[in-house]
Scaffold this active site. Structure first.
Site, short mmCIF file in Angstrom:
data_model
loop_
_atom_site.label_atom_id
_atom_site.label_comp_id
_atom_site.label_asym_id
_atom_site.label_seq_id
_atom_site.Cartn_x
_atom_site.Cartn_y
_atom_site.Cartn_z
N CYS A 168 -6.00 47.72 -2.66
CA CYS A 168 -7.40 47.43 -3.03
C CYS A 168 -8.29 48.64 -2.76
O CYS A 168 -9.27 48.86 -3.46
CB CYS A 168 -7.90 46.23 -2.25
SG CYS A 168 -7.66 46.42 -0.47
N GLU A 213 -10.38 47.97 -12.21
CA GLU A 213 -9.31 48.16 -11.23
C GLU A 213 -7.98 48.05 -11.96
O GLU A 213 -7.69 47.02 -12.58
CB GLU A 213 -9.42 47.07 -10.15
CG GLU A 213 -8.41 47.25 -9.04
CD GLU A 213 -8.51 46.13 -8.00
OE1 GLU A 213 -8.64 44.96 -8.39
OE2 GLU A 213 -8.43 46.45 -6.80
N GLU A 254 -12.08 38.87 0.35
CA GLU A 254 -11.79 40.31 0.32
C GLU A 254 -11.25 40.60 -1.07
O GLU A 254 -10.15 40.15 -1.41
CB GLU A 254 -10.73 40.68 1.37
CG GLU A 254 -11.10 40.37 2.80
CD GLU A 254 -12.18 41.29 3.34
OE1 GLU A 254 -12.43 42.35 2.73
OE2 GLU A 254 -12.78 40.93 4.36
P1 NAD Z 1 -5.20 37.23 -7.58
O1 NAD Z 1 -6.65 36.99 -7.42
O2 NAD Z 1 -4.59 37.05 -8.91
O3 NAD Z 1 -4.38 36.25 -6.61
C1 NAD Z 1 -4.63 36.22 -5.23
C2 NAD Z 1 -4.20 34.88 -4.68
O4 NAD Z 1 -5.02 33.88 -5.27
C3 NAD Z 1 -2.76 34.49 -5.01
O5 NAD Z 1 -2.21 33.80 -3.92
C4 NAD Z 1 -2.94 33.55 -6.20
O6 NAD Z 1 -1.90 32.61 -6.34
C5 NAD Z 1 -4.24 32.86 -5.82
N1 NAD Z 1 -4.95 32.27 -6.97
C6 NAD Z 1 -4.91 32.66 -8.26
N2 NAD Z 1 -5.67 31.83 -9.01
C7 NAD Z 1 -6.19 30.92 -8.16
C8 NAD Z 1 -7.06 29.81 -8.33
N3 NAD Z 1 -7.53 29.45 -9.53
N4 NAD Z 1 -7.41 29.10 -7.24
C9 NAD Z 1 -6.96 29.43 -6.01
N5 NAD Z 1 -6.11 30.45 -5.80
C10 NAD Z 1 -5.75 31.20 -6.86
O7 NAD Z 1 -4.93 38.68 -6.99
P2 NAD Z 1 -3.54 39.44 -6.87
O8 NAD Z 1 -3.16 39.95 -8.22
O9 NAD Z 1 -2.56 38.63 -6.12
O10 NAD Z 1 -3.95 40.66 -5.92
C11 NAD Z 1 -4.55 41.80 -6.37
C12 NAD Z 1 -6.02 41.80 -6.05
O11 NAD Z 1 -6.23 41.64 -4.65
C13 NAD Z 1 -6.68 43.10 -6.41
O12 NAD Z 1 -7.90 42.87 -7.06
C14 NAD Z 1 -6.92 43.76 -5.06
O13 NAD Z 1 -7.96 44.69 -5.05
C15 NAD Z 1 -7.19 42.58 -4.21
N6 NAD Z 1 -7.02 42.91 -2.79
C16 NAD Z 1 -8.12 43.06 -2.00
C17 NAD Z 1 -7.98 43.40 -0.66
C18 NAD Z 1 -9.19 43.58 0.24
O14 NAD Z 1 -9.02 43.54 1.46
N7 NAD Z 1 -10.39 43.74 -0.29
C19 NAD Z 1 -6.71 43.60 -0.13
C20 NAD Z 1 -5.61 43.44 -0.95
C21 NAD Z 1 -5.78 43.09 -2.29
#
Ligand code: NAD
Length: 493
Positions: free
Chosen positions: A294, A393, A259
């Protein structure tokens, strides 16, 4: 009125096999509040060895069948007890969430706690009402089509709705009988750890629900690459989501569900049935959760003939969204999650100005609480599709306003995005409403509203907004494998 600062008791240790434990190498990271910069606690900085231990515990629990083999009605009772415990600890969880990631405490309680508990309860209640199938084959055989738990599910979630994002995945995964290893965001790890305590106390057996806090590359990647994890369910950025699919392919081809991000278009035609409601929804939805949603409608397309009237009304609402102390029960916009995200939002605001958009509200830092991370609600008019603030975004309280003159061109522009999470159309014309809704490439399309939400409907995106759907009965598809069993019938009669 400010909520009591009776700080909750924090335990930053991981939850593995039903025990609270420090990271195996003893490392920790600081969990700092964006509300005022205070240090909340040290949290276990899990790495490969901790993820291995959590996956081992999850696998052993799964193989033991102490949860996976339990009758669905029994799992239901325990999940409902877990949901009740979340509500009973609602004040504590809400305060923890607010201090950890900055959202107003009234929403942390009224939205996040309630929604997470409702999700856990809903999947608990659902799981003993799901029937399998018998295929319409010939009479000399019986073909059963059954759904079985996939096994060990890795879950990685972001920081914007920490409890809700976790619940959307762990609830259907646990209800279906899987074991889970959850990696919360390093920016908001506290409520996930507390949820695991409550799950254990409710009767979810040790090893079934494990939590490994830590950084993405250190704890998330080992989970996504793990050869003994059967499924990885991820919510976060599109950039990392793409890596998750690669890691699934590089390892054991675990099922990967993502997601991801959004840049949702909100289209207001001149024949909008209720302009005030459209203005309130446009402004309220982009500034809700500090714009860190998001599905925030961050691209507002207003038909040229009503744009001035629309913006005049919108600007009148902006003062009510000025950031305040998130612990104050009247605050509607709180703190940005951390300094890094604050700087990112400010960089986009700078790009909006330098690329020629017209700043008509906000645009500057705010400081309702010393030491915290706050930005003013911000609106840019005169945005054009090629500008960075129309394409990327921002994940902050920044609205980009574009105008249009006809349905075909606005649909083309609305779809001109790598994302396809949500969209909205406002019109009194039923043909236009249906026609535009069908033409929009998005997982959810709203008509004449933007705030309807329910656990019964799927949530997810087209295009680079991800693969798969959270919520609703469809979420069970992600956490179960489909099996066909052929049984020969040698009829004696
Ligand atoms: P992010 O991708 O930076 O991090 C998300 C998670 O992934 C965190 O737990 C992080 O530690 C982990 N992560 C980061 N690098 C990784 C790697 N190399 N390997 C494995 N895990 C890793 O995102 P964020 O800044 O925490 O959240 C914001 C984003 O989430 C926005 O793009 C938002 O749109 C999205 N989001 C989407 C939904 C949806 O349902 N579509 C809902 C909420 C947030």
């Amino acid at each position: 009125m400010t909520a009591p600062i009776s700080t909750p008791t924090y335990d930053g240790r991981a939850v593995i096999n039903g025990e609270r434990i420090a990271a195996l190498d003893g490392q920790t990271f600081d969990c700092v509040s964006p509300v005022d910069g205070r240090l909340l606690t040290a949290v276990a900085r899990c790495g490969q060895a901790d993820v291995d231990a959590a996956v081992r515990a999850a696998r052993a629990a799964f193989e033991s069948r102490r949860w996976s083999g339990m009758a669905p009605a029994h799992r239901k009772r325990i999940l409902i007890k877990f949901a009740d415990a979340v509500l009973a600890h609602g004040d504590e969880l809400a305060l923890m969430e607010t201090l950890d990631m900055g959202k107003p405490v009234k929403y942390a309680k009224g939205v996040d706690v309630n929604s997470a508990a409702n999700c856990i309860r809903w999947y608990g209640e659902a799981v003993d009402k799901v029937y399998d199938e018998i295929a319409p084959t010939g009479s000399n055989a019986l073909a059963l089509i059954t759904r079985e738990a996939v096994g060990v599910v890795g879950v990685i979630v972001p920081w914007n709705y920490p409890m809700i994002m976790a619940a959307w995945k762990i609830a259907p995964a646990l209800a279906a009988g899987n074991s889970v290893v959850l990696k919360p965001s390093e920016k908001s790890p506290l409520t996930a750890l507390r949820l695991a305590d409550l799950a254990l106390a409710a009767g979810i057996p040790p090893g079934v629900f494990n939590v490994v806090p830590g950084y993405g590359p250190e704890a998330g990647s080992p989970l996504a690459l793990h050869m003994d994890v059967d499924c990885i369910a991820f919510t976060g950025s599109t950039r990392v989501g793409k890596q998750i699919h690669v890691m699934a392919g590089q390892s054991n081809l675990k099922r990967a569900w993502t997601e991801l991000g959004g840049k949702s278009p909100n289209i207001v035609f001149a024949d909008c049935p209720n302009l005030d409601r459209a203005v309130e929804a446009a402004v309220g939805s982009i500034f809700f959760n500090q714009g860190e949603s998001c599905n925030a409608p961050s691209r507002l397309f207003v038909e040229a003939s009503i744009k001035d009237a629309f913006l005049e009304k919108a600007l009148k609402l902006v003062p009510s969204y000025q950031p305040g102390n998130p612990l104050d029960k009247g605050t509607v916009m709180g703190a940005i999650v951390d300094q890094v995200q604050l700087e990112s939002v400010m960089r986009y605001i700078g790009l909006g100005t330098s690329e020629g958009a017209q700043l008509i509200a906000g645009g500057a830092l705010a400081s309702p609480v010393a030491g915290g991370c706050y930005v003013q609600p911000t609106i840019f008019d005169g945005v054009t599709p090629e500008m960075t603030i129309a394409r990327e975004e921002i994940f902050g309280p920044v609205l980009s306003v574009l105008s249009f003159t006809d349905a075909a061109s606005v649909v083309r522009e609305a779809n001109n995005s790598v994302y396809g999470l949500q969209a909205a159309v406002w019109t009194s014309d039923i043909n236009k409403a249906h026609g535009v809704a069908r033409a929009l490439r998005a997982g959810t399309v709203h008509v004449n509203q933007y705030d309807e939400d329910d656990i019964t409907v799927p949530f997810g995106g087209f295009k680079q907004s991800g693969v798969g759907r959270d919520k609703s009965m469809h979420a069970f598809d992600k956490y179960t494998e489909m099996k066909t069993t052929w049984i020969r019938i040698d009829s004696p009669v």
